[in-house]
Write an enzyme that holds these catalytic residues in place. Structure first.
Site, PDB file in Angstrom:
ATOM      1  N   ASP A 212       0.789  -1.218   0.035  1.00  6.59           N
ATOM      2  CA  ASP A 212      -0.115  -0.084   0.071  1.00  6.59           C
ATOM      3  C   ASP A 212       0.892   1.421   0.090  1.00  6.59           C
ATOM      4  OD1 ASP A 212      -1.405   2.098   0.692  1.00  6.59           O
ATOM      5  OD2 ASP A 212      -2.982   0.886   1.592  1.00  6.59           O
ATOM      6  N   TYR A 237      -5.275  11.402  -3.895  1.00  4.12           N
ATOM      7  CA  TYR A 237      -5.707  12.603  -3.165  1.00  4.12           C
ATOM      8  C   TYR A 237      -4.660  13.102  -2.278  1.00  4.12           C
ATOM      9  CZ  TYR A 237      -7.957   9.320  -0.284  1.00  4.12           C
ATOM     10  OH  TYR A 237      -8.303   8.232   0.802  1.00  4.12           O
ATOM     11  N   LYS A 238      -3.786  12.284  -1.835  1.00  4.18           N
ATOM     12  CA  LYS A 238      -2.658  12.739  -0.761  1.00  4.18           C
ATOM     13  C   LYS A 238      -1.776  13.476  -1.439  1.00  4.18           C
ATOM     14  CE  LYS A 238      -4.514   9.139   2.016  1.00  4.18           C
ATOM     15  NZ  LYS A 238      -4.395   7.701   3.011  1.00  4.18           N
ATOM     16  N   ARG A 386      -0.647  14.978  13.598  1.00  5.18           N
ATOM     17  CA  ARG A 386       0.194  14.584  12.538  1.00  5.18           C
ATOM     18  C   ARG A 386       0.380  15.701  11.582  1.00  5.18           C
ATOM     19  NH1 ARG A 386      -2.072   9.903   8.393  1.00  5.18           N
ATOM     20  NH2 ARG A 386      -3.329  11.715   7.882  1.00  5.18           N
TER      21      ARG A 386
HETATM   22  C1  LIG Z   1      -5.645   7.180   2.856  1.00  5.63           C
HETATM   23  C2  LIG Z   1      -5.688   5.435   2.852  1.00  5.63           C
HETATM   24  C3  LIG Z   1      -6.504   4.716   2.462  1.00  5.63           C
HETATM   25  C4  LIG Z   1      -7.734   5.370   1.998  1.00  5.63           C
HETATM   26  O1  LIG Z   1      -8.514   4.432   1.178  1.00  5.63           O
HETATM   27  P1  LIG Z   1      -9.614   5.138   0.234  1.00  5.63           P
HETATM   28  O2  LIG Z   1     -10.521   3.853  -0.176  1.00  5.63           O
HETATM   29  O3  LIG Z   1      -9.353   6.249  -0.509  1.00  5.63           O
HETATM   30  O4  LIG Z   1     -10.810   5.856   1.256  1.00  5.63           O
HETATM   31  C5  LIG Z   1      -6.459   3.437   2.580  1.00  5.63           C
HETATM   32  N1  LIG Z   1      -5.211   2.912   3.083  1.00  5.63           N
HETATM   33  C6  LIG Z   1      -4.411   3.567   3.616  1.00  5.63           C
HETATM   34  C7  LIG Z   1      -2.821   3.082   4.097  1.00  5.63           C
HETATM   35  C8  LIG Z   1      -4.372   5.044   3.547  1.00  5.63           C
HETATM   36  O5  LIG Z   1      -3.590   5.807   3.974  1.00  5.63           O
END
Ligand SMILES: *Cc1c(COP(=O)(O)O)cnc(C)c1O
Length: 415
Positions: A212, A237-238, A386
């Protein structure tokens, strides 16, 4: 409310200014929306700021690609867009050759699809390995896939201020492991897992690895092909500033694509979608990981950030990220540690991603107070503030201002 800057030690103000002046990426900050009502934004690791030019790009999209070309745009570009954008993302941010990255779904859904596909491609293996400190979605999806396929989950419980180590992986993976799922950068501590060594270790026992990359894509240099990664997912989106609801990406190594069949067998991943044929036959290559109609509109802003990252270059972005995090830690030690704040991120910059976790019993109230002042980090229970650092839009002065506000709020908190 504006802070009395004279309360900030002068040597820190000088240092922040000097770092901003010598920052080779500083000029890019102007490319982002920087409204006056926001004093400091330290949450770009949750939702990146928009680029100014994205406003026009969205307007043009509505007027031209959608308004004028109408349904013809599917043939002209939209059918290919998830793959074309995926290839650019792979090249610019992932160290991935063409034909291995697709933009679609949310991270949650893409994670489910790739984890299920990987498990199904490993018949006879009975376990998924994951860790208890991962983001909720990741843990929930692991549980759900294990339940669906009658597998057992082997949970690693890492140090919450650190992350999963090679040694923990070595002790846990075995010939029974179908898939190992880990975050490359821990969403709370920012710990960077040893991706190349852990991947190699999993391969030694014949397991697949799904990484991930939500907190690494766009901010850390990645080499998915060179590191022999099997599968990866991540948010756009990050640090990729794609905007709220921007779709996720999925990476599947070319050598595995034919072997994997994802579980949401929709018409858009079919070998010949417009034949409207009788039964499901997955497309060749990455198209098979698409399910239904991809969110084309929600992919529009991502283009601008990928172009900017390509210009700035990830080595320079990572270099600034390291300096921003070093500066954050140094300021926190000087201004906040005397008030009881603890830095709960790795001290070793090589093992630390692009945010810094600051812990204190009063942080929930402090963050609420900060938001009222236009200072925006986020709160992670039970006691973490954070500090997210987006190298293309965050300045050193912004970090110092934010932490000075934290000090002021903590100094005046009743506890
Ligand atoms: C932000 C984040 C997600 C978000 O998942 P969405 O399906 O976009 O809501 C999932 N896993 C990790 C590790 C994250 O940091």
């Amino acid at each position: 409310m504006s802070i009395n800057v004279r309360e900030i030690p002068a040597h820190l103000v000088d240092e922040a200014h000097a770092l901003d002046r010598s920052d080779p990426l500083a000029a890019h900050r102007d490319a982002f929306h920087l409204p006056d009502t926001v004093t400091a934004y330290l949450d770009g690791n949750s939702l990146g700021r928009p680029l100014k030019r994205t406003r026009d790009r969205i307007g043009d999209f509505v007027g031209e690609e959608w308004g004028e070309r109408l349904i013809r745009s599917w043939d002209e570009r939209w059918m290919e867009r998830p793959l074309v954008l995926g290839d650019q993302l792979g090249r610019v941010a992932l160290g991935a050759g063409a034909g291995q990255t697709v933009v679609a779904d949310s991270t949650t859904v893409m994670l489910y699809k790739l984890l299920r596909a990987a498990v199904d491609a490993s018949p006879g293996r009975t376990e998924i390995v994951a860790d208890t400190e991962n983001f909720p979605t990741d843990r929930f999806i692991v549980d759900a896939v294990a339940r669906e396929r009658g597998l057992t989950v082997q949970w690693i419980s890492p140090d919450p201020s650190g992350g999963v180590t090679l040694e923990e992986v070595r002790r846990t993976v075995s010939e029974q492991t179908a898939v190992l799922l880990l975050s490359h950068v821990a969403y709370k501590s920012a710990y960077i897992a040893d991706l190349p060594a852990i991947t190699a270790q999993a391969h030694r026992v014949g397991a697949l690895v799904l990484w991930d990359l939500c907190h690494s894509a766009g901010v850390l240099e990645l080499a998915l092909d060179a590191d022999d990664v099997d599968l990866a997912v991540g948010c756009s989106y990050k640090y990729l500033n794609g905007g709220p609801g921007a779709p996720a990406f999925g990476y599947v190594a070319a050598r595995l694509q034919d072997r994997l069949t994802q579980p949401i067998a929709g018409w858009m991943g079919h070998a010949d979608p417009f034949a409207m044929g009788g039964s499901y036959r997955p497309a060749q290559g990455m198209r098979r990981f698409i399910s239904g109609t991809p969110p084309i509109l929600a992919m529009v802003p991502l283009q601008d950030m990928l172009d900017l990252i390509e210009v700035a270059g990830l080595p320079a972005i990572r270099a600034k990220s390291v300096l921003l995090a070093d500066f954050t830690v140094a300021v926190a030690q000087e201004l906040l540690a005397p008030l009881g704040v603890v830095v709960a991120s790795p001290a070793d910059r090589e093992r630390r991603g692009s945010h810094v976790m600051l812990e204190h019993a009063d942080m929930r109230d402090v963050v609420a107070g900060l938001w009222q002042r236009g200072v925006i980090p986020d709160f992670r229970p039970p006691r973490g503030l954070r500090v997210g650092l987006s190298p293309l839009s965050t300045s050193f002065t912004e970090v110092l201002t934010a932490l000075a506000h934290v000090r002021e709020l903590l100094a005046h908190s009743p506890a």
